[in-house]
Design an enzyme around this catalytic site. Structure first.
Site, PDB file in Angstrom:
ATOM      1  N   LYS A  79      -8.282  -0.104   1.135  1.00  0.00           N
ATOM      2  CA  LYS A  79      -7.966   1.297   0.797  1.00  0.00           C
ATOM      3  C   LYS A  79      -8.042   2.245   1.995  1.00  0.00           C
ATOM      4  O   LYS A  79      -7.285   3.193   2.084  1.00  0.00           O
ATOM      5  CB  LYS A  79      -8.902   1.794  -0.315  1.00  0.00           C
ATOM      6  CG  LYS A  79      -8.608   1.141  -1.649  1.00  0.00           C
ATOM      7  CD  LYS A  79      -9.211   1.908  -2.804  1.00  0.00           C
ATOM      8  CE  LYS A  79     -10.690   1.745  -2.932  1.00  0.00           C
ATOM      9  NZ  LYS A  79     -11.208   2.347  -4.180  1.00  0.00           N
ATOM     10  N   ASP A 115      -7.272   8.752  -7.629  1.00  0.00           N
ATOM     11  CA  ASP A 115      -8.619   8.835  -8.243  1.00  0.00           C
ATOM     12  C   ASP A 115      -8.866  10.193  -8.897  1.00  0.00           C
ATOM     13  O   ASP A 115      -9.373  10.273 -10.014  1.00  0.00           O
ATOM     14  CB  ASP A 115      -9.705   8.619  -7.182  1.00  0.00           C
ATOM     15  CG  ASP A 115      -9.962   7.143  -6.907  1.00  0.00           C
ATOM     16  OD1 ASP A 115      -9.380   6.298  -7.604  1.00  0.00           O
ATOM     17  OD2 ASP A 115     -10.751   6.849  -5.984  1.00  0.00           O
TER      18      ASP A 115
END
Ligand code: NAP
Length: 289
Positions: A79, A115
């Protein structure tokens, strides 16, 4: 047979390919959720898990572009490492320092972090006005960066950060103040979390506490009240000890799995501009947690 594996799967010459890069990747729920959503909308798309070894990310990304892959999810351990490999990244991904969704159009790669949007989705279903709700956020890691930014973007006027390592909370609050100079952002020591809970309605656990049996108690039951909204982003187990205690005290609880589904919904929107069949996906993934 795994739930969802009975879904029809037809591949044609025009099938668009999506996937997820991670290592390990076998426990990811994304293939199931995205495949279900593609089929729900009758889209000629396929979603594949790619177990990409840590040292192979640059080649894997170059290969994905060369193969005409249209979009990727990115998970541990890639990520952060994927950020400098992309042509462009969203302001959220830049602030968080991590990308979990890549859109590939005409050979150009654009990185997003879903997110924050995913985190807000279940809260938007509650009768809660962000503008009038101060939030207590436990944790100051990567997930907290996404959660706190999303809360401030949504209009939350006041944030209290509480992290075991105070320096990390101070660093995050400094970064947030630069972006949101109008917001009131405080840091309190971790051991004062219960006292801080008294003056907040929304409480969010973004620490990893709750993942393992025997983890320390985050907040004593006596700190929790019926007017509290307690959101634990840890989703394995689905009902963490914090959520069980909150429920027992009559508080509204929000499950971390809802954030995971919300992230999937946002990735799906970025790639296809379609809405996620959230209720059906809930039925699919809840039994798997
Ligand atoms: P991270 O960057 O490693 O941060 C971990 C956080 O947990 C830090 O604030 C750390 O405090 C705290 N922590 C860890 N062990 C602790 C302990 N024993 N006592 C007190 N604090 C402790 O990890 P992350 O990426 O932010 O992820 C955090 C959690 O969120 C993970 O459980 C992850 O699975 C979950 N998550 C869920 C979703 C979802 O979709 N539901 C999405 C992202 C993440 P220190 O700074 O003091 O170390």
């Amino acid at each position: 047979m795994a739930p969802g594996s009975e879904l029809a799967c037809a591949i044609s010459g025009s099938t668009r390919l999506y996937g997820i890069f991670g290592h390990p990747i076998t426990h990811s729920l994304s293939p199931l959720m995205q495949t279900f959503a593609f089929q729900h909308h009758h889209l000629d798309c396929l979603y594949v898990p790619f177990p990409v070894q840590p040292g192979h990310l640059p080649q894997a990304l170059t290969g994905a572009i060369a193969l005409g892959i249209c979009g990727l999810n990115v998970t541990i351990p890639h990520k952060e490492a994927i950020l400098p490999l992309l042509d462009d990244v969203s302001p959220e991904a830049e602030f968080i320092g991590a990308v979990n969704t890549v859109d590939i159009r005409d050979g150009r790669t654009i990185g997003y972090n879903t997110d924050g949007t995913g985190f807000l989705m279940p809260l938007q279903e509650l009768p809660l006005s962000f503008a009038g709700t101060p939030a207590l956020v436990l944790g100051a890691g990567g997930a907290s960066r996404a959660v706190t930014m999303a809360l401030l973007q949504a209009g939350c006027p006041e944030l209290t950060l509480c992290n075991r390592t105070p320096e990390r909370a101070h660093r995050l609050s400094g970064d947030l103040r630069e972006r949101f100079p109008q917001a009131r952002i405080n840091c309190v020591p971790f051991e004062h979390a219960a006292a801080a809970a008294r003056s907040h309605i929304l409480m969010v656990n973004t620490t990893a506490v709750g993942l393992h049996p025997g983890d320390p108690q985050l907040l004593p039951e006596t700190a929790l009240r019926p007017e509290h909204v307690v959101y634990d982003i840890v989703y394995r187990p689905m009902h963490t000890e914090l959520l069980q205690a909150a429920k027992q005290r009559g508080a509204t609880i929000v499950l971390g799995i809802e954030m995971l589904i919300g992230q999937g919904a946002e990735a799906f929107r970025i790639w296809t501009d379609h809405t996620f069949p959230t209720a059906a996906i809930r039925n699919l993934v809840y039994p798997l947690i």
